[in-house]
Design a protein around this motif. Structure first.
Motif, PDB file in Angstrom:
ATOM      1  N   SER A   1       0.732  -1.295  -0.013  1.00 53.09           N
ATOM      2  CA  SER A   1       0.034  -0.057  -0.005  1.00 53.09           C
ATOM      3  C   SER A   1       0.869   1.241  -0.208  1.00 53.09           C
ATOM      4  N   ASN A   2       0.724   1.999  -1.105  1.00 54.89           N
ATOM      5  CA  ASN A   2       1.776   3.196  -1.263  1.00 54.89           C
ATOM      6  C   ASN A   2       2.981   2.900  -1.236  1.00 54.89           C
ATOM      7  N   GLY A   3       3.401   1.856  -1.627  1.00 58.30           N
ATOM      8  CA  GLY A   3       4.964   1.333  -1.461  1.00 58.30           C
ATOM      9  C   GLY A   3       5.294   0.495  -0.544  1.00 58.30           C
ATOM     10  N   SER A   4       4.412   0.435   0.694  1.00 62.20           N
ATOM     11  CA  SER A   4       4.959  -0.105   1.989  1.00 62.20           C
ATOM     12  C   SER A   4       4.472  -1.541   1.799  1.00 62.20           C
ATOM     13  N   TYR A   5       4.988  -2.279   2.754  1.00 66.83           N
ATOM     14  CA  TYR A   5       4.350  -3.824   2.745  1.00 66.83           C
ATOM     15  C   TYR A   5       2.960  -3.617   3.453  1.00 66.83           C
ATOM     16  N   PHE A   6       2.249  -4.510   2.902  1.00 68.82           N
ATOM     17  CA  PHE A   6       1.063  -4.561   3.441  1.00 68.82           C
ATOM     18  C   PHE A   6       0.336  -6.115   3.978  1.00 68.82           C
TER      19      PHE A   6
ATOM     20  N   SER B   1      -8.349   6.885   4.788  1.00 69.71           N
ATOM     21  CA  SER B   1      -6.918   7.087   4.874  1.00 69.71           C
ATOM     22  C   SER B   1      -6.493   5.720   4.214  1.00 69.71           C
ATOM     23  N   SER B   2      -7.580   4.900   3.783  1.00 71.71           N
ATOM     24  CA  SER B   2      -7.108   3.664   2.905  1.00 71.71           C
ATOM     25  C   SER B   2      -6.786   3.877   1.611  1.00 71.71           C
ATOM     26  N   SER B   3      -7.172   4.965   0.826  1.00 78.19           N
ATOM     27  CA  SER B   3      -6.978   5.639  -0.298  1.00 78.19           C
ATOM     28  C   SER B   3      -5.340   5.387  -0.595  1.00 78.19           C
ATOM     29  N   GLY B   4      -5.234   5.258  -1.938  1.00 78.67           N
ATOM     30  CA  GLY B   4      -3.681   5.169  -2.405  1.00 78.67           C
ATOM     31  C   GLY B   4      -3.686   4.372  -3.619  1.00 78.67           C
ATOM     32  N   ILE B   5      -2.323   4.137  -3.542  1.00 81.15           N
ATOM     33  CA  ILE B   5      -1.886   2.990  -4.645  1.00 81.15           C
ATOM     34  C   ILE B   5      -1.572   1.761  -4.006  1.00 81.15           C
TER      35      ILE B   5
ATOM     36  N   LEU C   1      -6.936   2.959  -5.273  1.00 81.31           N
ATOM     37  CA  LEU C   1      -8.184   3.006  -4.465  1.00 81.31           C
ATOM     38  C   LEU C   1      -8.489   4.257  -4.045  1.00 81.31           C
ATOM     39  N   ILE C   2      -9.706   4.751  -4.193  1.00 82.04           N
ATOM     40  CA  ILE C   2     -10.415   5.888  -3.966  1.00 82.04           C
ATOM     41  C   ILE C   2     -11.468   5.696  -2.919  1.00 82.04           C
ATOM     42  N   VAL C   3     -11.422   6.305  -1.817  1.00 77.56           N
ATOM     43  CA  VAL C   3     -12.524   6.049  -0.843  1.00 77.56           C
ATOM     44  C   VAL C   3     -13.285   7.550  -0.316  1.00 77.56           C
ATOM     45  N   ARG C   4     -14.482   7.690  -0.724  1.00 84.39           N
ATOM     46  CA  ARG C   4     -15.382   8.716  -0.497  1.00 84.39           C
ATOM     47  C   ARG C   4     -15.239   9.090   1.120  1.00 84.39           C
TER      48      ARG C   4
END
Length: 381
Positions: A161-166, A189-193, A211-214
């Motif tokens: 998630s955003n380049g960091s291990y998830f 806050s879960s939004s990102g690449i 991921l886009i979270v309204r």
């Protein structure tokens, strides 16, 4: 533009995308991915005030590659950046498909209307490919990212998630040739690449997602999410901050109720697709929370497939259920014969139309994601 170093994934805290009201800003990407020299990205601003006053868009319009998560080798020769006035800028001339992998952004506006539109490009030769690149969900929803196996490797899959291990998935956990990441109760806050990569494989072989979270639950917007969305039609997305509908490419109106002519896009249908094939092979990225999709009438990973009979709209997500001799147009929906109107051509006469009661329910395969009512009014035939 800055192109740095060897392929590398880096952590990133936040990718800014939208401040203030929805703006008429579109990032078009040509998806002929096996021909990098023909690939182009075009940033288009349709703001009426561009080039005038302190809120001028022209000087601020930018198109660039974001190397904060995915770094690729410096391309040679470097891509060419061409400006066409204050409202359009194009990047083209890539030398290899690997040059295209990563996150691109189109930035325009000033002050409260400063907007960044993001596009994520995957390598066509990757080990894993996303079934769908952009996912727009509501606060509290469960998001599911699906990475399809293109070239199998006998190793586990790492999600970032955003380049960091998830998260890590065992190679035996693939379902029907896909690795799934399920994210329950997502928050803004879960939004990102997000990315899915085989262990010890090159990051360029990853499946990349956005991921886009309204900021609100379905159908709600505003401070405290107390206001009700207007009911965005034809797959439009209700903005969680101002309640405006961000309309899919090919539709316009305060509720996305009107279809543009074939091959046109923009908030007022003022822009035209640049190829003789209309919008075939192009993806359109709009301000959040919409994300990216094919143009109206097209679907598929390269937006080259026409909608199947009975389907229409961006990504062919919508279904026609035409009555009384109406026919389904894959760009605008039901086209009604003389004497009939309504979403399904189910209404006759003019009295109910004059009172504005032509709205009725329709089927949208992503209805839970868009934060608006799933309904529509008749689009022009």
């Amino acid at each position: 533009m800055v192109w740095l170093g060897p392929p590398l994934l880096l952590p990133i805290v936040f990718l800014a995308s939208h401040v203030g009201a929805a703006s008429d800003l579109t990032l078009l990407a040509d998806l002929r991915r096996t021909e990098p020299q023909r690939f182009f990205l075009t940033c288009v601003s349709g703001e009426a005030g561009a080039g005038r006053g302190t809120d001028a868009w022209g000087p601020a319009l930018q198109l660039e590659k974001d190397d904060r998560i995915v770094r690729t080798p410096r391309p040679w020769p470097p891509p060419q950046l061409a400006r066409n006035g204050s409202q359009r800028i194009t990047l083209r001339g890539f030398s290899r498909p690997s040059d295209l992998v990563g996150v691109f952004s189109c930035v325009g506006g000033a002050g409260a209307r400063r907007t960044s539109v993001l596009y994520v490009h995957n390598s066509p030769g990757a080990h894993l490919l996303p079934d769908q690149v952009t996912h727009t969900v509501n606060k509290g929803d469960t998001a599911v990212l699906s990475a399809r196996v293109s070239k199998e490797k006998q190793t586990d899959v790492i999600w970032k998630s955003n380049g960091s291990y998830f998260y890590t998935l065992d190679r035996h956990e693939a379902q029907d040739g896909r690795f799934l990441l399920r994210l329950p109760n997502v928050q803004p806050s879960s939004s990102g690449i997000y990315s899915a990569t085989y262990l010890e494989a090159s990051p360029l072989g990853s499946a990349f997602f956005r991921l886009i979270v309204r900021g609100c639950g379905a159908g709600r917007w505003g401070p405290g999410c107390t206001k009700e969305c207007p009911g965005c039609l034809h797959g439009g997305v209700c903005h969680d901050q101002d309640g405006e509908c961000v309309c899919p490419p090919g539709f316009t109106g305060t509720r996305c109720e009107q279809a543009c002519r074939e091959g046109r896009f923009g908030q007022s249908c003022q822009e035209q697709c640049p190829s003789t094939g209309g919008c075939r092979g192009l993806t359109f990225c709009l301000p959040d929370p919409y994300g990216c999709s094919c143009g109206s009438g097209w679907r598929g990973s390269q937006c080259q497939e026409a909608c199947a009979p009975g389907h229409f709209g961006a990504d062919c997500r919508l279904q026609c259920q035409c009555q009384n001799g109406g026919t389904c147009d894959r760009f605008s929906g039901c086209v009604c014969p003389s004497g009939w109107h309504g979403v399904y051509c189910e209404k006759s006469g003019l009295s109910d139309w004059a009172h504005g009661s032509a709205s009725t329910e329709m089927h949208d395969t992503d209805e839970g994601y868009f934060g608006g009512h799933v309904s529509a009014v008749a689009a022009p035939g």
